[in-house]
Design a protein around this motif. Structure first.
Motif, PDB file in Angstrom:
ATOM      1  N   ARG A   1      19.808  46.325  30.786  1.00 24.28           N
ATOM      2  CA  ARG A   1      20.355  46.171  29.430  1.00 24.28           C
ATOM      3  C   ARG A   1      20.773  47.511  28.826  1.00 24.28           C
ATOM      4  O   ARG A   1      21.482  47.550  27.814  1.00 24.28           O
ATOM      5  N   LEU A   2      20.349  48.595  29.427  1.00 27.52           N
ATOM      6  CA  LEU A   2      20.682  49.932  28.923  1.00 27.52           C
ATOM      7  C   LEU A   2      21.992  50.462  29.509  1.00 27.52           C
ATOM      8  O   LEU A   2      22.433  51.552  29.156  1.00 27.52           O
ATOM      9  N   ILE A   3      22.597  49.695  30.400  1.00 27.51           N
ATOM     10  CA  ILE A   3      23.826  50.125  31.072  1.00 27.51           C
ATOM     11  C   ILE A   3      25.031  49.513  30.374  1.00 27.51           C
ATOM     12  O   ILE A   3      25.057  48.312  30.086  1.00 27.51           O
ATOM     13  N   SER A   4      26.035  50.340  30.098  1.00 30.79           N
ATOM     14  CA  SER A   4      27.238  49.893  29.390  1.00 30.79           C
ATOM     15  C   SER A   4      28.476  50.076  30.263  1.00 30.79           C
ATOM     16  O   SER A   4      28.476  50.867  31.215  1.00 30.79           O
TER      17      SER A   4
ATOM     18  N   GLY B   1      31.710  51.410  31.758  1.00 29.33           N
ATOM     19  CA  GLY B   1      32.235  52.759  31.867  1.00 29.33           C
ATOM     20  C   GLY B   1      31.207  53.827  32.174  1.00 29.33           C
ATOM     21  O   GLY B   1      31.564  54.992  32.383  1.00 29.33           O
ATOM     22  N   ASP B   2      29.923  53.462  32.212  1.00 30.93           N
ATOM     23  CA  ASP B   2      28.876  54.444  32.505  1.00 30.93           C
ATOM     24  C   ASP B   2      28.978  54.963  33.938  1.00 30.93           C
ATOM     25  O   ASP B   2      29.399  54.238  34.852  1.00 30.93           O
ATOM     26  N   THR B   3      28.559  56.202  34.104  1.00 30.63           N
ATOM     27  CA  THR B   3      28.277  56.732  35.435  1.00 30.63           C
ATOM     28  C   THR B   3      26.768  56.790  35.559  1.00 30.63           C
ATOM     29  O   THR B   3      26.102  57.510  34.811  1.00 30.63           O
ATOM     30  N   ILE B   4      26.219  56.000  36.475  1.00 26.81           N
ATOM     31  CA  ILE B   4      24.765  55.895  36.588  1.00 26.81           C
ATOM     32  C   ILE B   4      24.308  56.323  37.980  1.00 26.81           C
ATOM     33  O   ILE B   4      25.067  56.272  38.952  1.00 26.81           O
ATOM     34  N   TYR B   5      23.066  56.758  38.031  1.00 25.22           N
ATOM     35  CA  TYR B   5      22.420  57.034  39.312  1.00 25.22           C
ATOM     36  C   TYR B   5      21.303  56.022  39.495  1.00 25.22           C
ATOM     37  O   TYR B   5      20.474  55.831  38.593  1.00 25.22           O
ATOM     38  N   ILE B   6      21.270  55.357  40.641  1.00 24.03           N
ATOM     39  CA  ILE B   6      20.183  54.439  40.975  1.00 24.03           C
ATOM     40  C   ILE B   6      19.367  55.081  42.086  1.00 24.03           C
ATOM     41  O   ILE B   6      19.840  55.269  43.206  1.00 24.03           O
ATOM     42  N   ASP B   7      18.147  55.418  41.760  1.00 25.57           N
ATOM     43  CA  ASP B   7      17.249  56.111  42.676  1.00 25.57           C
ATOM     44  C   ASP B   7      16.782  55.175  43.790  1.00 25.57           C
ATOM     45  O   ASP B   7      16.813  53.944  43.652  1.00 25.57           O
ATOM     46  N   THR B   8      16.325  55.762  44.872  1.00 22.81           N
ATOM     47  CA  THR B   8      15.665  54.990  45.917  1.00 22.81           C
ATOM     48  C   THR B   8      14.304  54.540  45.408  1.00 22.81           C
ATOM     49  O   THR B   8      13.525  55.347  44.912  1.00 22.81           O
ATOM     50  N   GLY B   9      14.020  53.259  45.505  1.00 19.30           N
ATOM     51  CA  GLY B   9      12.724  52.769  45.051  1.00 19.30           C
ATOM     52  C   GLY B   9      12.727  51.264  44.936  1.00 19.30           C
ATOM     53  O   GLY B   9      13.777  50.636  44.761  1.00 19.30           O
ATOM     54  N   THR B  10      11.558  50.667  45.011  1.00 16.73           N
ATOM     55  CA  THR B  10      11.454  49.214  44.955  1.00 16.73           C
ATOM     56  C   THR B  10      11.546  48.670  43.536  1.00 16.73           C
ATOM     57  O   THR B  10      11.703  47.469  43.348  1.00 16.73           O
ATOM     58  N   SER B  11      11.454  49.542  42.526  1.00 16.15           N
ATOM     59  CA  SER B  11      11.657  49.108  41.140  1.00 16.15           C
ATOM     60  C   SER B  11      13.110  49.256  40.714  1.00 16.15           C
ATOM     61  O   SER B  11      13.597  48.502  39.875  1.00 16.15           O
TER      62      SER B  11
ATOM     63  N   ASP C   1      25.890  68.160  42.966  1.00 12.27           N
ATOM     64  CA  ASP C   1      26.471  69.148  42.052  1.00 12.27           C
ATOM     65  C   ASP C   1      27.905  68.822  41.653  1.00 12.27           C
ATOM     66  O   ASP C   1      28.432  69.396  40.698  1.00 12.27           O
ATOM     67  N   LEU C   2      28.546  67.913  42.363  1.00 13.51           N
ATOM     68  CA  LEU C   2      29.937  67.561  42.063  1.00 13.51           C
ATOM     69  C   LEU C   2      30.053  66.609  40.877  1.00 13.51           C
ATOM     70  O   LEU C   2      31.148  66.416  40.346  1.00 13.51           O
ATOM     71  N   TYR C   3      28.937  66.017  40.455  1.00 13.24           N
ATOM     72  CA  TYR C   3      29.006  64.919  39.492  1.00 13.24           C
ATOM     73  C   TYR C   3      28.233  65.195  38.205  1.00 13.24           C
ATOM     74  O   TYR C   3      27.237  65.914  38.202  1.00 13.24           O
ATOM     75  N   HIS C   4      28.734  64.576  37.126  1.00  9.49           N
ATOM     76  CA  HIS C   4      27.957  64.481  35.891  1.00  9.49           C
ATOM     77  C   HIS C   4      27.540  63.029  35.736  1.00  9.49           C
ATOM     78  O   HIS C   4      28.370  62.116  35.829  1.00  9.49           O
ATOM     79  N   ILE C   5      26.268  62.797  35.494  1.00 12.18           N
ATOM     80  CA  ILE C   5      25.707  61.448  35.429  1.00 12.18           C
ATOM     81  C   ILE C   5      25.306  61.135  33.994  1.00 12.18           C
ATOM     82  O   ILE C   5      24.616  61.933  33.345  1.00 12.18           O
ATOM     83  N   ASP C   6      25.746  59.996  33.487  1.00 15.36           N
ATOM     84  CA  ASP C   6      25.369  59.593  32.130  1.00 15.36           C
ATOM     85  C   ASP C   6      23.901  59.173  32.065  1.00 15.36           C
ATOM     86  O   ASP C   6      23.157  59.610  31.184  1.00 15.36           O
ATOM     87  N   LYS C   7      23.507  58.318  33.004  1.00 17.79           N
ATOM     88  CA  LYS C   7      22.164  57.741  32.957  1.00 17.79           C
ATOM     89  C   LYS C   7      21.569  57.695  34.363  1.00 17.79           C
ATOM     90  O   LYS C   7      22.169  57.123  35.274  1.00 17.79           O
ATOM     91  N   ALA C   8      20.390  58.291  34.513  1.00 21.30           N
ATOM     92  CA  ALA C   8      19.691  58.280  35.801  1.00 21.30           C
ATOM     93  C   ALA C   8      18.504  57.333  35.716  1.00 21.30           C
ATOM     94  O   ALA C   8      17.636  57.490  34.847  1.00 21.30           O
TER      95      ALA C   8
END
Length: 264
Positions: A96-99, A101-111, A170-177
């Protein structure tokens, strides 16, 4: 022929320690149902232990056997069976926190992996990840621009690691990690069991505007090998049960949002 195949599967698992069902299907050229039946036979004989998506070599049990250290990393598929309802609820709340046009990072993990199940209605996202499972799921989501970080695959966590991965970040800017951890405490912060992933997590946080930690209640007041972030480095903590009072007070003092999601 069946007995020979079962024997060969047992021998293969003995050498590999941990295997997946698709891996066995490909190795022995049999169907999923056949593999499952063979694994049931081996489990009844006490030779292996079936886990979600695969099997592992059974541990010898005697009075001298000690439990593995708490910070020992378990295979990714084994970890997915722990608190599945909580992980889904946490991911749903995080989505619900993702909008658009966002650039997001999804980490490795079971959650973090289940996040993709709850953002399919969005049309425009940039998704950056080092998670092999997230990459695979994104094949079915062509509306998203998926950026797969390069590097070497770490089988235990189904993730990509290494110098190539660090340089690419280093090539990217991430809005939400959206980050995962093995353990979380006020004294040590968020920690994980992998030395290689520790550096990647720190690099991701340095390139992100907002930091979200997805952590179920069983990981509070625990510690693991490598601390990658202090509690006040996160903008929001998303969990499935109300944290102890000391955490609530800390979050309030440090203006850290925490989202409580039920599992019902």
């Amino acid at each position: 022929m069946k007995l020979e195949r079962v024997h060969n599967i047992a021998d293969y698992i003995s050498k590999q320690q941990f295997v997946t069902i698709p891996e066995l299907c490909e190795k022995f050229q049999v169907s999923i149902n056949t593999v499952r039946r063979d694994l049931t036979i081996l489990e009844e004989e006490g030779k292996i232990e079936k886990i979600y998506g695969g099997a592992r070599l059974a541990e010898e049990k005697d009075e001298n056997t000690t439990a593995p250290p708490k910070n020992m990393l378990r295979p990714f598929l084994e970890r997915t069976v722990k608190n599945p309802a909580a992980k889904e609820a946490i991911a749903k709340a995080a989505a619900r926190l993702i909008s658009e046009g966002d650039t997001i990072y999804i980490d490795t993990g079971t959650s973090t992996t289940p996040l993709l199940n709850y953002i399919t209605s969005l049309k425009h996202l940039n998704i950056i990840t080092n998670s092999v499972k997230v990459m695979n799921q994104c094949l079915g989501l062509p509306q998203f621009n998926t950026i797969c970080l390069p590097g070497v695959m770490k089988h235990a966590t189904a993730s990509v690691i290494g110098d190539q991965c660090l340089k690419a970040i280093d090539l990217y800017h991430i809005d939400k990690a959206f980050m995962a951890c093995s353990a979380f405490s006020l004294q040590l912060g968020a920690s994980n069991s992998s030395v290689e992933e520790y550096t990647i997590k720190q690099k991701i946080l340095s390139r992100s505007s907002k930091h979200y930690l997805l952590v179920d209640h069983t990981k509070f007041d625990c510690s693991s090998l490598m601390v990658f972030a202090q509690p006040n480095e996160f903008d929001c903590i998303i969990t499935d049960e109300k944290p102890p009072l000391k955490y609530q007070e800390y979050f309030e003092r440090n203006e850290i949002q925490y989202i409580l999601c039920g599992t019902a």
